[in-house]
Design a protein around this motif. Structure first.
Motif, PDB file in Angstrom:
ATOM      1  N   GLY A   1      -9.245   3.175   2.659  1.00 38.99           N
ATOM      2  CA  GLY A   1     -10.649   2.770   2.609  1.00 38.99           C
ATOM      3  C   GLY A   1     -10.854   1.612   1.646  1.00 38.99           C
ATOM      4  N   ARG A   2     -11.848   0.808   1.955  1.00 37.49           N
ATOM      5  CA  ARG A   2     -12.151  -0.309   1.048  1.00 37.49           C
ATOM      6  C   ARG A   2     -13.667  -0.529   1.001  1.00 37.49           C
ATOM      7  N   ASP A   3     -14.110  -1.307  -0.013  1.00 39.28           N
ATOM      8  CA  ASP A   3     -15.502  -1.727  -0.086  1.00 39.28           C
ATOM      9  C   ASP A   3     -15.664  -3.043   0.684  1.00 39.28           C
ATOM     10  N   VAL A   4     -16.711  -3.800   0.384  1.00 41.84           N
ATOM     11  CA  VAL A   4     -16.967  -5.020   1.159  1.00 41.84           C
ATOM     12  C   VAL A   4     -15.871  -6.077   0.951  1.00 41.84           C
ATOM     13  N   ALA A   5     -15.373  -6.202  -0.246  1.00 41.51           N
ATOM     14  CA  ALA A   5     -14.310  -7.190  -0.479  1.00 41.51           C
ATOM     15  C   ALA A   5     -13.031  -6.753   0.246  1.00 41.51           C
ATOM     16  N   PRO A   6     -12.408  -7.670   1.001  1.00 44.25           N
ATOM     17  CA  PRO A   6     -11.209  -7.287   1.778  1.00 44.25           C
ATOM     18  C   PRO A   6     -10.093  -6.718   0.907  1.00 44.25           C
ATOM     19  N   ASP A   7     -10.013  -7.146  -0.334  1.00 44.53           N
ATOM     20  CA  ASP A   7      -8.926  -6.701  -1.204  1.00 44.53           C
ATOM     21  C   ASP A   7      -9.349  -5.562  -2.125  1.00 44.53           C
ATOM     22  N   SER A   8     -10.371  -4.814  -1.725  1.00 48.73           N
ATOM     23  CA  SER A   8     -10.885  -3.761  -2.608  1.00 48.73           C
ATOM     24  C   SER A   8     -10.270  -2.399  -2.330  1.00 48.73           C
ATOM     25  N   GLY A   9      -9.342  -2.312  -1.350  1.00 48.87           N
ATOM     26  CA  GLY A   9      -8.647  -1.047  -1.110  1.00 48.87           C
ATOM     27  C   GLY A   9      -7.387  -0.968  -1.939  1.00 48.87           C
ATOM     28  N   GLY A  10      -6.513  -0.066  -1.594  1.00 51.21           N
ATOM     29  CA  GLY A  10      -5.276   0.053  -2.344  1.00 51.21           C
ATOM     30  C   GLY A  10      -4.606   1.397  -2.105  1.00 51.21           C
TER      31      GLY A  10
ATOM     32  N   VAL B   1      -5.655   5.517 -12.513  1.00 51.97           N
ATOM     33  CA  VAL B   1      -4.632   5.351 -11.483  1.00 51.97           C
ATOM     34  C   VAL B   1      -3.220   5.293 -12.065  1.00 51.97           C
ATOM     35  N   GLY B   2      -3.100   5.482 -13.378  1.00 47.23           N
ATOM     36  CA  GLY B   2      -1.766   5.522 -13.989  1.00 47.23           C
ATOM     37  C   GLY B   2      -1.033   4.212 -13.794  1.00 47.23           C
ATOM     38  N   SER B   3       0.223   4.277 -13.361  1.00 48.14           N
ATOM     39  CA  SER B   3       0.976   3.034 -13.172  1.00 48.14           C
ATOM     40  C   SER B   3       0.788   2.453 -11.774  1.00 48.14           C
ATOM     41  N   ALA B   4      -0.111   3.054 -10.980  1.00 47.22           N
ATOM     42  CA  ALA B   4      -0.429   2.479  -9.659  1.00 47.22           C
ATOM     43  C   ALA B   4      -1.491   1.397  -9.814  1.00 47.22           C
ATOM     44  N   GLN B   5      -1.801   0.746  -8.709  1.00 43.48           N
ATOM     45  CA  GLN B   5      -2.844  -0.279  -8.699  1.00 43.48           C
ATOM     46  C   GLN B   5      -4.133   0.316  -8.130  1.00 43.48           C
ATOM     47  N   ALA B   6      -5.266  -0.049  -8.737  1.00 39.58           N
ATOM     48  CA  ALA B   6      -6.547   0.406  -8.199  1.00 39.58           C
ATOM     49  C   ALA B   6      -6.912  -0.380  -6.935  1.00 39.58           C
TER      50      ALA B   6
ATOM     51  N   HIS C   1       0.830  -1.206   0.000  1.00 38.14           N
ATOM     52  CA  HIS C   1       0.000   0.000   0.000  1.00 38.14           C
ATOM     53  C   HIS C   1       0.868   1.260   0.000  1.00 38.14           C
ATOM     54  N   VAL C   2       1.929   1.243   0.783  1.00 39.50           N
ATOM     55  CA  VAL C   2       2.794   2.427   0.836  1.00 39.50           C
ATOM     56  C   VAL C   2       3.448   2.670  -0.519  1.00 39.50           C
ATOM     57  N   ALA C   3       3.927   1.613  -1.149  1.00 33.35           N
ATOM     58  CA  ALA C   3       4.538   1.780  -2.475  1.00 33.35           C
ATOM     59  C   ALA C   3       3.513   2.333  -3.468  1.00 33.35           C
ATOM     60  N   ASN C   4       2.289   1.841  -3.354  1.00 39.26           N
ATOM     61  CA  ASN C   4       1.232   2.293  -4.269  1.00 39.26           C
ATOM     62  C   ASN C   4       0.885   3.764  -4.034  1.00 39.26           C
ATOM     63  N   ILE C   5       0.826   4.151  -2.751  1.00 39.27           N
ATOM     64  CA  ILE C   5       0.511   5.554  -2.421  1.00 39.27           C
ATOM     65  C   ILE C   5       1.637   6.469  -2.916  1.00 39.27           C
ATOM     66  N   ARG C   6       2.874   6.003  -2.800  1.00 37.51           N
ATOM     67  CA  ARG C   6       3.992   6.797  -3.340  1.00 37.51           C
ATOM     68  C   ARG C   6       3.796   7.009  -4.857  1.00 37.51           C
ATOM     69  N   THR C   7       3.438   5.943  -5.544  1.00 38.74           N
ATOM     70  CA  THR C   7       3.224   6.060  -6.997  1.00 38.74           C
ATOM     71  C   THR C   7       2.060   7.009  -7.298  1.00 38.74           C
ATOM     72  N   LEU C   8       0.956   6.844  -6.572  1.00 42.90           N
ATOM     73  CA  LEU C   8      -0.203   7.726  -6.780  1.00 42.90           C
ATOM     74  C   LEU C   8       0.196   9.186  -6.570  1.00 42.90           C
ATOM     75  N   ALA C   9       0.944   9.454  -5.500  1.00 40.08           N
ATOM     76  CA  ALA C   9       1.347  10.837  -5.212  1.00 40.08           C
ATOM     77  C   ALA C   9       2.263  11.355  -6.320  1.00 40.08           C
ATOM     78  N   ARG C  10       3.220  10.524  -6.730  1.00 35.35           N
ATOM     79  CA  ARG C  10       4.205  10.973  -7.728  1.00 35.35           C
ATOM     80  C   ARG C  10       3.558  11.246  -9.073  1.00 35.35           C
TER      81      ARG C  10
END
Lengths: 299, 299
Positions: A171-180, A108-113, A65-74
């Motif tokens: 934040g996430r939806d009902v599915a446990p893996d729906s955040g990012g 989301v560009g090169s990040a993961q949704a 998640h931290v790596a993804n947030i870094r990508t989203l910010a960048r």
């Protein structure tokens, strides 16, 4: 050795044979070695119209998640998005107002949704865990790791970040893996510890908390703003490492693996200030303030 | 009998052999007898420019302070005074801006300026205490009395109100008996339980909490507003009993001495909603929301 020193200090103070140090005095007497500078690569700025919120990311607990947030910010994913939700005594949350609309939502560009959940992690001995021996309603063990409040279960060999005031989650939806990490929330009320191990925590707010906690509450379901005009625009979310040094908010936080830390917690537990007439002698995980100050030296 | 029913219900739900009731569903199924109307004599209105904050006073725990606050309200002591303090993750406080100036401060009329502390009370068996069996970091026993979160020590035979979010207290100086109700505060952050038995709690906020919790934070020491212009004026503080019936906010709160209450707490403890993947199975005193709604019948 550190533990023995802290014990002797505590015994002296309890016996009243030495000046009873308050937590403020203990911080005043601390040395530079008692503090840890926050790495720019782990520092996230949320730039709001009224100022900057500074967060520390926790790659030890939520590496993907931290790596993804870094990508989203960048890649400027968050710039121009908005604070969407302010639920009293619970959370403030920001993200894409159009996230439910495939035609309108931001790419989301090169990040993961979405990412696999990082609700907890293995508990290796190498991690500098300082136990808080006062007990906890929710978990067999609680304490601190690098300035983060954590809970754990030695029997399961698992450790997780705890939902204390100021913690930041994905934040996430009902599915446990729906955040990012595309929607982030901050705890702005009494610790909602029932969320522990149900949602991925990614860090904590170090400075500027009141810019979020004092926002007008939303009156839609779950505290979402039901009028788009109530949403607070986000100027930018940036990683400190990407910001010119002169524009950074250089901060340091009290280390949680030192004798100073133990003395500080003990002072909060026993409250020897004159005002207190019946100190409780106990302290709860989310009621330990985590000291933060401007960095005294530059890295 | 009530306990046995709740136990059977919980066992059924845990086994997954019955529909798992959420706390919302339990409230929907409640009957009028599960709710308690708030007596107008115990209802205090704080009238702010943005609206009304409704509080319930707790004469069972602070009889002299509550009587004094009633007198202060009836003699219009608070009208025109101000919110003086908003400390992030702690309290909002109101009172007389000139309280330190003997020449300028407002007279208390037939009320008392100071009262003996009412930090705790005897624990008679007649009090309808519902224990929360999940444990507590600060006290040997916790639970609820008439909708108020309380802590106690059976060995000492003492019981006291607990500093949870939304609780209202009477500010004091260093002397334990220096309060009395002329300055009141509301907890707006994570429960500062270290204040328990150190300051007199007098009630709790039932409605309008966000009018206080979202105030801009003060930047003076302890969160006091350092600029007088930041203070929020108080239009009036009135007892509901003194307000015409048509202008009252008639509220009722879920009783805490019923099988419905136990089922509700159990639902919060085990969180059977689909979103939760790892319910904690525990709940902490200040993390139990205390349901309040508009009164369904008039007294």
């Amino acid at each position: 050795m550190k533990h023995a020193l802290a014990f002797i200090l505590a015994a002296l103070l309890s016996a009243g044979t030495a000046h009873a140090a308050s937590s403020a005095e203990i911080l005043e007497r601390s040395t530079p070695a008692d503090w840890r500078q926050i790495a720019p690569e782990n520092t996230l700025y949320l730039e709001l119209p009224a100022g900057r919120v500074v967060m520390e990311l926790a790659p030890d607990f939520a590496p993907r998640h931290v790596a993804n947030i870094r990508t989203l910010a960048r890649e400027h994913y968050f710039d121009g998005l908005a604070v969407l939700r302010a639920q009293d005594n619970y959370v403030v949350q920001w993200g894409d107002p159009a996230s439910e609309d495939p035609a309108q939502r931001r790419a989301v560009g090169s990040a993961q949704a979405r990412l696999p959940a990082e609700f907890d992690r293995a508990w290796p001995k190498a991690l500098l865990f300082t136990r808080l021996p006062d007990g906890d309603v929710y978990a067999p063990r609680v304490g601190h790791v690098n300035g983060f409040p954590v809970a754990g279960d030695p029997r399961l060999g698992r450790l997780w970040l705890a939902h204390c005031y100021g913690m930041v989650g994905a934040g996430r939806d009902v599915a446990p893996d729906s955040g990012g990490g595309t929607e982030l929330y901050v705890v702005t009320g009494h610790a909602p510890r029932h969320l522990d191990r149900n949602v991925t925590l990614v860090g904590r707010v170090l400075q500027g908390m009141d810019l979020l906690s004092s926002l007008p509450r939303g009156h839609g379901p779950l505290g979402f703003y039901d009028d788009a005009a109530q949403r607070l625009p986000i100027r930018a979310v940036r990683l400190a490492a990407d910001v010119p040094a002169a524009e950074r908010s250089a901060l340091e936080t009290l280390r949680t693996d030192t004798a100073t830390w133990k003395a500080y917690v003990d002072a909060r537990r026993h409250r020897r200030e004159d005002w207190f007439v019946q100190p409780t002698g106990h302290i709860e995980l989310c009621n330990v303030p985590l000291p933060v100050r401007a960095a005294t030296t530059t890295p």
